[in-house]
Design a protein around this motif. Structure first.
Motif, short mmCIF file in Angstrom:
data_model
loop_
_atom_site.label_atom_id
_atom_site.label_comp_id
_atom_site.label_asym_id
_atom_site.label_seq_id
_atom_site.Cartn_x
_atom_site.Cartn_y
_atom_site.Cartn_z
N THR A 177 -42.71 -6.18 85.48
CA THR A 177 -43.17 -5.70 84.18
C THR A 177 -44.69 -5.73 84.11
O THR A 177 -45.37 -6.39 84.91
CB THR A 177 -42.60 -6.57 83.04
OG1 THR A 177 -43.03 -7.92 83.23
CG2 THR A 177 -41.09 -6.51 83.01
N GLY B 248 -48.13 -3.26 87.06
CA GLY B 248 -46.74 -3.63 87.30
C GLY B 248 -46.10 -2.72 88.32
O GLY B 248 -46.79 -1.99 89.06
N SER C 7 -42.88 -0.20 88.06
CA SER C 7 -41.81 0.35 87.23
C SER C 7 -40.74 1.05 88.07
O SER C 7 -41.07 1.82 88.97
CB SER C 7 -42.38 1.35 86.21
OG SER C 7 -41.33 2.00 85.53
N GLY D 271 -35.71 -1.19 81.38
CA GLY D 271 -36.58 -2.12 80.67
C GLY D 271 -35.94 -2.67 79.40
O GLY D 271 -34.73 -2.68 79.23
N GLU D 272 -36.81 -3.14 78.51
CA GLU D 272 -36.37 -3.70 77.24
C GLU D 272 -36.72 -2.74 76.11
O GLU D 272 -37.58 -1.86 76.25
CB GLU D 272 -37.06 -5.05 76.99
CG GLU D 272 -36.80 -6.07 78.10
CD GLU D 272 -35.34 -6.42 78.24
OE1 GLU D 272 -34.61 -6.38 77.22
OE2 GLU D 272 -34.90 -6.74 79.37
N VAL E 187 -44.20 -3.28 76.51
CA VAL E 187 -43.96 -3.72 77.89
C VAL E 187 -43.49 -2.55 78.74
O VAL E 187 -42.51 -1.88 78.40
CB VAL E 187 -42.89 -4.84 77.93
CG1 VAL E 187 -42.64 -5.28 79.37
CG2 VAL E 187 -43.31 -6.03 77.07
N PRO F 11 -41.53 -1.17 81.91
CA PRO F 11 -40.31 -1.76 82.47
C PRO F 11 -40.48 -2.29 83.89
O PRO F 11 -41.25 -1.76 84.69
CB PRO F 11 -39.32 -0.60 82.44
CG PRO F 11 -40.17 0.62 82.53
CD PRO F 11 -41.42 0.29 81.75
N GLY F 12 -39.69 -3.34 84.16
CA GLY F 12 -39.65 -3.90 85.50
C GLY F 12 -38.25 -3.94 86.08
O GLY F 12 -38.05 -4.44 87.18
#
Length: 402
Positions: free
Chosen positions: A192, A201, A203, A239-240, A245, A247-248
């Motif tokens: 993330t 990050g 992604s 992701g969330e 944020v 995504p990771g």
């Protein structure tokens, strides 16, 4: 007809009682208890319980040596909220018998009554109430259970109700009856980052976006051809649910489908190779898992011939009627042990489809399906002389834990 008018009424009431209390795959404790009570009242010679989880089997012995003929029904319901005004609608929030397994159990309950009154002439009949059909784990668990060896069949039969077919009509054909399928879960792992600095990050977005159409493109081959394949993306998450944020992590779920098990092995290998390449190109970690795995279901010519003779003797119309089905069925596992066949029994052309929230098994089918099964069993094993092995007042069958 081996069922009385009273039997017909009581079997429908028993089926409706099961309909009120659906239980999910692997959780069928109450359903199994109801089945055991029914089998004891019918006078089965032997009852095994705990097979592969909550599975139950009843054995009716003939008076002479012969083959073991097995008939299978399923115990489990579905995680579907029922929409119905019927007085016997589900009492379990979020669960229902939207696939009609309650009706399949009632057909075998009818057989239990019939064989409790008049045993086969030779061999034995096994009535198997299998757990966890809907998630594809039940048949394998039953077969792996050490107690199953004592009732291993020489022939196996099953029936599934089928909306869209005329009420009481039968679909039956040799060869593949149901596709193999597997639920594939792919997890892509990166890192993330703050949404304002995504470059810090890693992604999985691009890999996920390329992977989904690449997976569905693996499908192909003409329907009914050995190379038929289908991939359906059923779920994706990236992701969330957050604006701050980058995504990771990503998940892609898909269902792989093929006409036979050999093609399924190839399809799984191709899908895994695609997923691993997408992860490698993006510098991502990857995890691959499977669930809801079904082998294909093959109708053996020998078993189909027995069913055809029974259908013709009972005057029930039948034909291939769209077989094989793309949908999967756990019964295929038993076909790897013995010649087996499943027929589809029409639930009506205007009835809601299977797995619809308003589906309810037609009680008229209980007697029809039971007649086909009973005729099949009697043709293979013969019929003992009336009264010779009949139980006027059945004693409770000994119950043996698996």
């Amino acid at each position: 007809m081996f069922l009385t008018n009273r039997d017909t009424v009581e079997l429908a009431e028993w089926r409706q009682g099961l309909h009120r209390m659906p239980e999910l795959s692997g959780q069928e404790k109450g359903t199994a208890q109801a089945v055991r009570a029914m089998l004891a009242a019918a006078g089965a010679d032997r009852v095994l319980s705990g097979l592969g989880g909550h599975g139950v089997a009843a054995v009716f012995h003939g008076t002479a040596p012969g083959p073991t003929v097995m008939f299978r029904a399923e115990l489990d319901g579905l995680p579907i909220q029922e929409i119905s005004d019927a007085p016997h609608r589900s009492n379990a929030p979020g669960r229902s018998h939207a696939c009609g397994h309650d009706g399949h159990m009632a057909m075998l309950a009818a057989l239990a009554r019939g064989f409790g009154r008049q045993r086969p002439q030779r061999g034995r009949v096994v009535l198997l109430f299998q757990p966890a059909e809907e998630d594809g784990t039940g048949a394998a668990a039953v077969i792996a259970d050490p107690a199953f060896g004592a009732i291993r069949p020489d022939l196996a039969f099953a029936c599934h109700n089928m909306p869209g077919l005329p009420l009481g009509a039968v679909a039956l054909a040799e060869g593949p009856a149901n596709c193999a399928s597997a639920g594939m879960r792919i997890v892509l792992s990166g890192r993330t980052a703050h949404a304002s600095a995504p470059e810090t990050g890693l992604s999985p977005m691009a890999a996920m976006a390329r992977l989904m159409p690449a997976l569905t493109a693996l499908g192909g081959g003409a329907w009914l051809a050995p190379d038929f394949a289908m991939v359906t993306v059923t779920h994706a998450a990236l992701g969330e649910a957050c604006f701050g944020v980058a995504p990771g992590r990503a998940e892609v779920w898909c269902t792989l489908r093929s006409l036979n098990d050999a093609q399924m092995r190839r399809l799984r290998a191709e899908a895994e190779a695609l997923a691993r390449q997408a992860a490698a190109d993006g510098g991502l970690g990857i995890e691959i898992g499977y669930q809801d795995v079904f082998d294909h279901c093959e109708n053996a010519p020998e078993a189909v011939a027995h069913l055809r003779r029974a259908l013709e003797a009972e005057g029930i119309p039948h034909g291939p009627h769209g077989l094989p089905l793309r949908a999967s069925e756990d019964f295929g596992r038993f076909g790897q042990l013995a010649p087996s066949a499943m027929f589809l029994l029409g639930a009506g052309e205007d009835r809601p489809s299977l797995h619809n929230p308003d589906y309810d098994f037609p009680d008229e089918l209980i007697a029809i399906g039971a007649r086909v099964f009973m005729r099949t069993a009697r043709d293979i094993l013969g019929s003992a002389a009336t009264g010779a092995t009949a139980h006027a007042t059945p004693a409770p069958a000994p119950e043996e834990p698996a």
